[in-house]
Design an enzyme around this catalytic site. Sequence first.
Site, PDB file in Angstrom:
ATOM      1  CB  CYS A   2       1.635 -10.810 -15.750  1.00 38.09           C
ATOM      2  SG  CYS A   2       3.041 -10.364 -16.758  1.00 38.09           S
ATOM      3  NE  ARG A  27       2.908 -13.634 -10.527  1.00 41.60           N
ATOM      4  CZ  ARG A  27       4.207 -13.698 -10.357  1.00 41.60           C
ATOM      5  NH1 ARG A  27       4.695 -14.303  -9.295  1.00 41.60           N
ATOM      6  NH2 ARG A  27       5.038 -13.183 -11.221  1.00 41.60           N
ATOM      7  CD1 TRP A  74       1.569  -4.965 -13.854  1.00 41.43           C
ATOM      8  CD2 TRP A  74      -0.334  -5.138 -12.709  1.00 41.43           C
ATOM      9  NE1 TRP A  74       1.506  -3.911 -12.982  1.00 41.43           N
ATOM     10  CE2 TRP A  74       0.355  -3.982 -12.271  1.00 41.43           C
ATOM     11  CE3 TRP A  74      -1.566  -5.446 -12.129  1.00 41.43           C
ATOM     12  CZ2 TRP A  74      -0.140  -3.143 -11.283  1.00 41.43           C
ATOM     13  CZ3 TRP A  74      -2.042  -4.601 -11.146  1.00 41.43           C
ATOM     14  CH2 TRP A  74      -1.336  -3.476 -10.726  1.00 41.43           C
ATOM     15  CG  ASN A 100       5.576 -12.983 -16.358  1.00 44.10           C
ATOM     16  OD1 ASN A 100       4.508 -12.904 -16.912  1.00 44.10           O
ATOM     17  ND2 ASN A 100       5.777 -13.695 -15.261  1.00 44.10           N
ATOM     18  N   GLY A 101       7.650  -9.442 -18.011  1.00 45.22           N
ATOM     19  CA  GLY A 101       8.830  -8.581 -18.080  1.00 45.22           C
ATOM     20  C   GLY A 101       8.619  -7.459 -19.071  1.00 45.22           C
ATOM     21  CD  GLU A 479       5.667   5.760   3.828  1.00 42.85           C
ATOM     22  OE1 GLU A 479       4.762   6.607   3.910  1.00 42.85           O
ATOM     23  OE2 GLU A 479       5.461   4.589   3.466  1.00 42.85           O
ATOM     24  CE  LYS A 483       3.646   1.849   5.063  1.00 43.03           C
ATOM     25  NZ  LYS A 483       3.620   2.723   3.916  1.00 43.03           N
ATOM     26  CD  GLU A 486      -0.080   1.892   6.440  1.00 40.18           C
ATOM     27  OE1 GLU A 486      -1.175   1.999   5.887  1.00 40.18           O
ATOM     28  OE2 GLU A 486       0.995   2.073   5.858  1.00 40.18           O
ATOM     29  CG  HIS A 502       9.299  25.145  17.591  1.00 39.11           C
ATOM     30  ND1 HIS A 502       9.536  26.420  18.084  1.00 39.11           N
ATOM     31  CD2 HIS A 502      10.278  24.904  16.694  1.00 39.11           C
ATOM     32  CE1 HIS A 502      10.610  26.920  17.479  1.00 39.11           C
ATOM     33  NE2 HIS A 502      11.071  26.015  16.636  1.00 39.11           N
ATOM     34  CE  LYS A 601      -1.814  -1.789  -2.335  1.00 41.54           C
ATOM     35  NZ  LYS A 601      -0.810  -1.137  -1.491  1.00 41.54           N
TER      36      LYS A 601
HETATM   37  C1  F6R Z   1      -0.119   3.550   3.268  1.00 39.65           C
HETATM   38  C2  F6R Z   1      -0.938   3.473   2.078  1.00 39.65           C
HETATM   39  C3  F6R Z   1      -1.884   4.586   1.809  1.00 39.65           C
HETATM   40  C4  F6R Z   1      -1.851   4.949   0.307  1.00 39.65           C
HETATM   41  C5  F6R Z   1      -2.928   5.997  -0.004  1.00 39.65           C
HETATM   42  C6  F6R Z   1      -2.869   6.452  -1.446  1.00 39.65           C
HETATM   43  O1  F6R Z   1       0.730   2.454   3.399  1.00 39.65           O
HETATM   44  O2  F6R Z   1      -0.865   2.535   1.351  1.00 39.65           O
HETATM   45  O3  F6R Z   1      -1.590   5.684   2.581  1.00 39.65           O
HETATM   46  O4  F6R Z   1      -0.572   5.428  -0.006  1.00 39.65           O
HETATM   47  O5  F6R Z   1      -4.202   5.471   0.259  1.00 39.65           O
HETATM   48  O6  F6R Z   1      -3.082   5.406  -2.341  1.00 39.65           O
HETATM   49  P1  F6R Z   1      -2.690   5.526  -3.849  1.00 39.65           P
HETATM   50  O7  F6R Z   1      -1.220   5.676  -3.935  1.00 39.65           O
HETATM   51  O8  F6R Z   1      -3.194   4.258  -4.482  1.00 39.65           O
HETATM   52  O9  F6R Z   1      -3.393   6.745  -4.388  1.00 39.65           O
END
Ligand code: F6R
Length: 606
Positions: A2, A27, A74, A100-101, A479, A483, A486, A502, A601
């Site tokens: 926060c 933030r 937060w 914070n913390g 993963e 990364k 995307e 395969h 996000k």
């Molecule tokens: C990839 C990414 C997405 C999320 C997915 C789930 O970098 O950020 O694949 O992991 O949309 O989101 P949450 O974890 O918020 O349910």
Amino acid sequence: MCGIVGYIGKDNAKNIVINGLKRLEYRGYDSAGVAFIDSGKLKIYKKSGKIRDLEFELNRDLSLPHIAIGHTRWATHGEPNDVNAHPHVDCTGKIAVVHNGIIENFTELKKELESRGHIFKSKTDTEVIAHLVEEEIKNGKNLLSAVLSATSKLKGSYAAAVIYEGEPDKIVCVRKDSPLVIGVGEGENFLASDVPAFLSYTNRVIFLDDNECAVITADNVHIFDLNGNEITKETKEIPWSIAQAEKGGYKHFMIKEIYEQPRAVADTISGKLSLFEENNRELLTTFGKIQIVACGTSYHAGLVGKFFIESVAGIPVSVDYASEYRYRNPIIDEKTLIIAISQSGETADTLAAVRLAKKKGAKVVAICNVIGSTITREADYTIYTHAGPEISVASTKAFTTQLAALFLFAVEAARIRNKITKKKEERLLKALSEIPAKMKEFLDRESEEGQVRKIALEFYNSQDALYLGRFVNYPIALEGALKLKEISYIHAEGYPAGEMKHGPIALIDEKMPVVVVVPRDRVYEKMVSNIEEVKARKGKVIAITNRDCLEVKKLADFAIEIPETEELLYPFLTVVPLQLFAYHIADFLGYDVDQPRNLAKSVTVE
Ligand code: F6R
């Protein structure tokens, strides 16, 4: 995570603090508040929701204070609402604190303070600080000594600022494991958890270090150690623009968040020998199987979690994409425990899976980062990751903190079900506690040498990439590929290395970068054979490996060394170079790394 802001000087402190809080909005926060002293009286305004709502109320108060502290919260303890918003006050209403913390021993401290007659208004850990300072002041100490004595009783992390009606000419602040910066002006001084809060007023700053305390007046800044000895610190000039400062000097939030991982993982595991309280422990004993549901990166954490839980606790685990789980008629009963993993706690498919499982009588444990989010409200129990707000769309620190929560879950379930010896439990927890330092060791080396960056420079023009791993690093291959695709829009696929023959082996030629995740573990030899197969077809091999893996280093075109750990814990370390690799490629290609095309996000639609 926060934001804290403080101001003392000639101008209207209320306005300066509100402006500072707005600068920290990036933030993430769920509530905000301001305390100031006007005509000798302490006043507090706090509100859940947006800073502009708080500002609206503050503007109706016509005072012109010269000292104020403010906070964006937060939530970590207690839901986001007006009462839990900071600042918090003591029983007399004369002392205000922003923090914070996380205060790890707040339950004990609160009990002790209540037994001595203190009345708590909020559910936060922070409020104990206000009451501790109150006791010290009652015992005749001045504000500085009171804050020093109070902080000597705290365990955990804190950046805190305190003001007191009885000494209205100063702000006292203290720091341990949470950032705090002082802005040095002319006849005015500032403090904040991050430089952008005051950068439009001054670029002269003093960075407080851990276990340091400062007394800030309009004309002076005095720094002390926790024994009250004054120390001298350098004032630095910050050359950043406000936009650069928001990212801590990093170019993007994603890279900042990658570098935050040692801290984030440490916060998730700190003081958490036991995730479940006594009255919730039945959640760990009554079920016979676990179904993990999640999406995207959180799903990959779930795949790693399956290895953790099955190997450590011997409980059968299945892992589903939440979007598939909903439609496949999963066999769920009251002996099924669902673990829903979600950074945001708002992902529509994961939420729908939770609702379905609950309807069929299962209990749900959520692993979430956002306090008070929908999934946490609907789950029977929530394990919070303490990653802090994740701003970059591509998830990084949320992933490694999810791994930490899953590992702690596995160890606790094993302990409660008598599936682990004391010796093994201690060994595993010790290894986990060493992970943040090992992540940092790797990241520090990368900052100096830029090895991953240099390798990314060789490959940023590739059309495709293949990621291979086995055992617990197979999900890390998935993963790494996610990364890359995307944020850089390069087609990438992750495979369990044994599956190569395969089908995917047909793709390999001299233009194909193949990223292999190959630390020294039980499948090491198998992975070496897979690398041989790739090299026989002239594929370019980038290996994530250990220093002593000489066979890999001989075969691979590029070898990135990560520190050694327990074999189950390698994903914490192997994922970091893959995050960096994807980041640098996207950055070389000139893309908006933090906001990739077509992605949001929080995916709140099905
Ligand atoms: C990839 C990414 C997405 C999320 C997915 C789930 O970098 O950020 O694949 O992991 O949309 O989101 P949450 O974890 O918020 O349910």
